[in-house]
Write an enzyme that holds these catalytic residues in place. Structure first.
Site, PDB file in Angstrom:
ATOM      1  N   THR A   1       0.586  -1.405   0.181  1.00  0.00           N
ATOM      2  CA  THR A   1      -0.264   0.456   0.201  1.00  0.00           C
ATOM      3  C   THR A   1       0.576   0.925   0.044  1.00  0.00           C
ATOM      4  OG1 THR A   1      -1.288  -1.261   1.570  1.00  0.00           O
ATOM      5  CG2 THR A   1      -1.572   1.136   0.828  1.00  0.00           C
ATOM      6  N   THR A   2       2.049   1.839   1.063  1.00  0.00           N
ATOM      7  CA  THR A   2       3.256   2.612   1.160  1.00  0.00           C
ATOM      8  C   THR A   2       3.758   2.651  -0.249  1.00  0.00           C
ATOM      9  OG1 THR A   2       3.160   1.539   3.167  1.00  0.00           O
ATOM     10  CG2 THR A   2       4.283   3.589   2.585  1.00  0.00           C
TER      11      THR A   2
END
Length: 587
Positions: free
Chosen positions: A154-155
């Protein structure tokens, strides 16, 4: 006279007056021929009307201003989560604005982004306040998509999208059209994906090597989380749990229970299902070959539940009759439940004293007030269905398990169901010093389980530690050299954005990123290089020797999601803020 008449024409008849004037004069003067059409009173009036089509509270931003607002919002979100990337990433404290002022300590990108209240529309594209998810409905929320689809990265996806837009902003500034940039980005993304496909390793046919790959992927995923100190222990728990699923991606069969106390290393994997409830007083403590009825029904129908109702009686014997009638009504309901031939009754709602006595007399274990997630999962793993009516026993599907017993974890008593019908069901019990630690451990383990379950289906594996980004950047650079025209600038920009991932990993570890990236680039000129960033020693290391691996599916999802999000924001040339809808006054 003619001039006087023309002067008194209304603005709407202006064009007719002008035509009449020219016809009578017989001269088409050069001033009229070269006048800007927007200078005429008619055109100016139209423009004012167009500007006023929005209500007072609505607004719009156009062209360069709209594009800059989009770029700035998306880059701000990327900068927010940038410091959490990699094994040495930092944590964030999230404090809710609610009454409890709850605090969450995490470095999980998805959790941080879901907690944000954002006003910038482009930032919302990257985060998505209404997190509907990927399956079924496609939402603009790419971080949520990444988290749902593959569980991790996600990051990375938000940072890559932010860096692509940072590069795009420079290109727009030197007058390269957004559509040219998008076309270049698409070519670069396809080239980068092909470069990864050439380097993937697939050990699906060799079970020992495949299990080793899963262990490496789990340890790499957990190395940036709170569980990094005990990553081998938790990687083994996660791999064992996922392999029990036998290829299924249904993580509902894996339950995670959090119990404060002890240390993280005391966490363990248990076969079967654990329900976080106690067995009541006077109930059987152990049941073999259990037939379980899972229900969501009210067990207080023995009460008169008409609010504001008054019952007038002329003597106490009448009160006793009402109570007797209520008890009889409840006895009938309990008898209907017992008639299903069960020896365990689990209810979502409370079971009051009188029904509990009746169940105990019949030798049936009655478990009340189980949480809804708990009974849904219990019904799934025991092969039953949740019932709410009991008139037709033959239509109710019962759950089965070999043994129900009470166990102790720390100082708490729980109910253990072993030998459940869904053989792959298991429970991971997390122990830890505090609720904050346990919550973060739960999020970390969830990411690892998601990645592993996806890898079991798509078993292609890549090395980690910035190696994939270097491979992709090298190939994209080669493509840029062969591509004529302005697209080559966009392709070069894509390559620079890819290099931002290993750069940020090095920066977050307190290393000299410029030096390390230069060394990495030189290493990757050698054929078959496996070099990446080793943040432990602070130098360039061999990723194959260090056992740092990532799932191909995660990398592919990061690449494609980030490119699509950047493309979506690049296409924006106007932001229209709509006025809130008001209720009409109805007389």
């Amino acid at each position: 006279m003619e001039a006087h008449v023309t002067r008194h024409y209304s603005s709407t008849d202006h064009s007719q007056a002008t035509a009449h004037h020219r016809a009578t004069a017989g001269v088409a003067c050069s001033h009229h021929r070269h006048r800007n059409p927007l200078d005429s009173p008619l055109s100016l009036g139209l423009l004012q009307q167009i500007e006023n089509i929005f209500k007072d509270e609505a607004g719009e931003e156009k062209g360069e201003r709209a594009r800059m607002a989009s770029f700035v919002g998306a880059m701000a979100i990327a900068d927010l989560v940038k410091t959490t990337l990699g094994p040495k990433g930092m944590d964030k404290i999230l404090q809710s604005t609610g009454r409890g002022r709850e605090v969450t300590v995490t470095n999980d990108g998805a959790t941080i982004l879901k907690s944000l209240h954002i006003d910038n529309p482009a930032a919302k594209v990257l985060v998505g306040i209404l997190a509907i998810g990927f399956y079924g409905i496609m939402e603009l929320d790419i971080s949520k998509v990444q988290d749902d689809e593959v569980g991790d990265g996600t990051t990375s996806v938000v940072i890559l999208a932010g860096e692509l837009l940072r590069e795009a902003e420079k290109l727009v500034h030197v007058k390269i059209h957004p559509m040219t940039i998008i076309s270049g980005f698409r070519m670069a993304a396809e080239c980068a994906r092909d470069a990864l496909l050439e380097k993937v390793v697939d050990n699906k046919t060799d079970s020992e090597k495949f299990k080793s790959d899963l262990m490496k992927i789990a340890m790499t995923t957990l190395s940036s989380k709170i569980l990094s100190q005990d990553k081998e222990h938790f990687a083994k728990l996660a791999v064992d749990a996922v392999l029990r699923l036998k290829g299924s991606t249904n993580l509902e069969a894996i339950q995670i229970i959090k119990k404060p106390g002890g240390s993280l290393k005391d966490s363990f994997l248990d076969d079967g299902f654990i329900l976080d409830k106690k067995i009541g007083i006077g109930q059987p403590k152990r049941i073999e070959n259990a037939k379980i009825l899972v229900a969501n029904t009210a067990m207080d129908t023995d009460k008169v539940k008409i609010y504001g109702a008054r019952v007038r009686v002329d003597s106490m014997s009448r009160v006793a009759e009402i109570e007797g009638a209520e008890k009889e009504k409840m006895r009938e309901k309990v008898q209907k439940i017992i008639a299903h031939g069960i020896n365990c009754f689990v209810n979502r709602q409370l079971i009051y004293n009188f029904p509990e006595e009746l169940f105990a007399d019949a030798g049936i274990l009655a478990i009340e007030h189980a949480d809804f997630d708990g009974i849904e999962r219990l019904a799934l793993v025991t092969g039953g269905e949740i019932a709410s009516t009991f008139d037709n026993p033959e239509s109710v599907k019962l759950g089965h398990c070999k043994l129900i017993e009470e166990i102790m974890i720390g100082e708490d008593k729980l109910i253990h169901f072993s030998g459940v019908e869904m053989g792959q069901a298991c429970t991971i019990v997390l122990r830890g010093a505090s609720h904050h630690v346990l919550d973060e451990a739960d999020r970390s383990l969830h990411d690892a389980l998601c990645v592993l379950s996806q890898t079991v289906n798509d078993s292609r594996v890549l090395l980690g530690g910035g190696w994939p980004e270097m491979i992709m950047a090298k190939e994209v650079d080669e493509l840029a050299k062969k591509t004529p025209g302005k697209k080559s600038h966009a392709i070069e920009a894509f390559s620079r954005a890819l290099l931002s991932i290993p750069t940020i990993i090095a920066d977050n570890a307190g290393l000299d990123s410029a030096e390390l990236i230069a060394q990495l680039r030189a290493e990757h000129q050698k054929e078959g290089s496996t070099a990446g960033i080793d943040v432990i020693t602070g130098s360039v290391g061999d990723m194959a020797e260090l056992g740092i691996s990532e799932a191909f599916k995660v990398k592919q999802a990061v690449l494609l999601s980030a490119t699509e999000a950047a493309e979506m924001i690049l296409r924006v040339d106007e932001i229209i803020t709509c006025a809130p809808r008001r209720r009409e006054d109805r007389m």
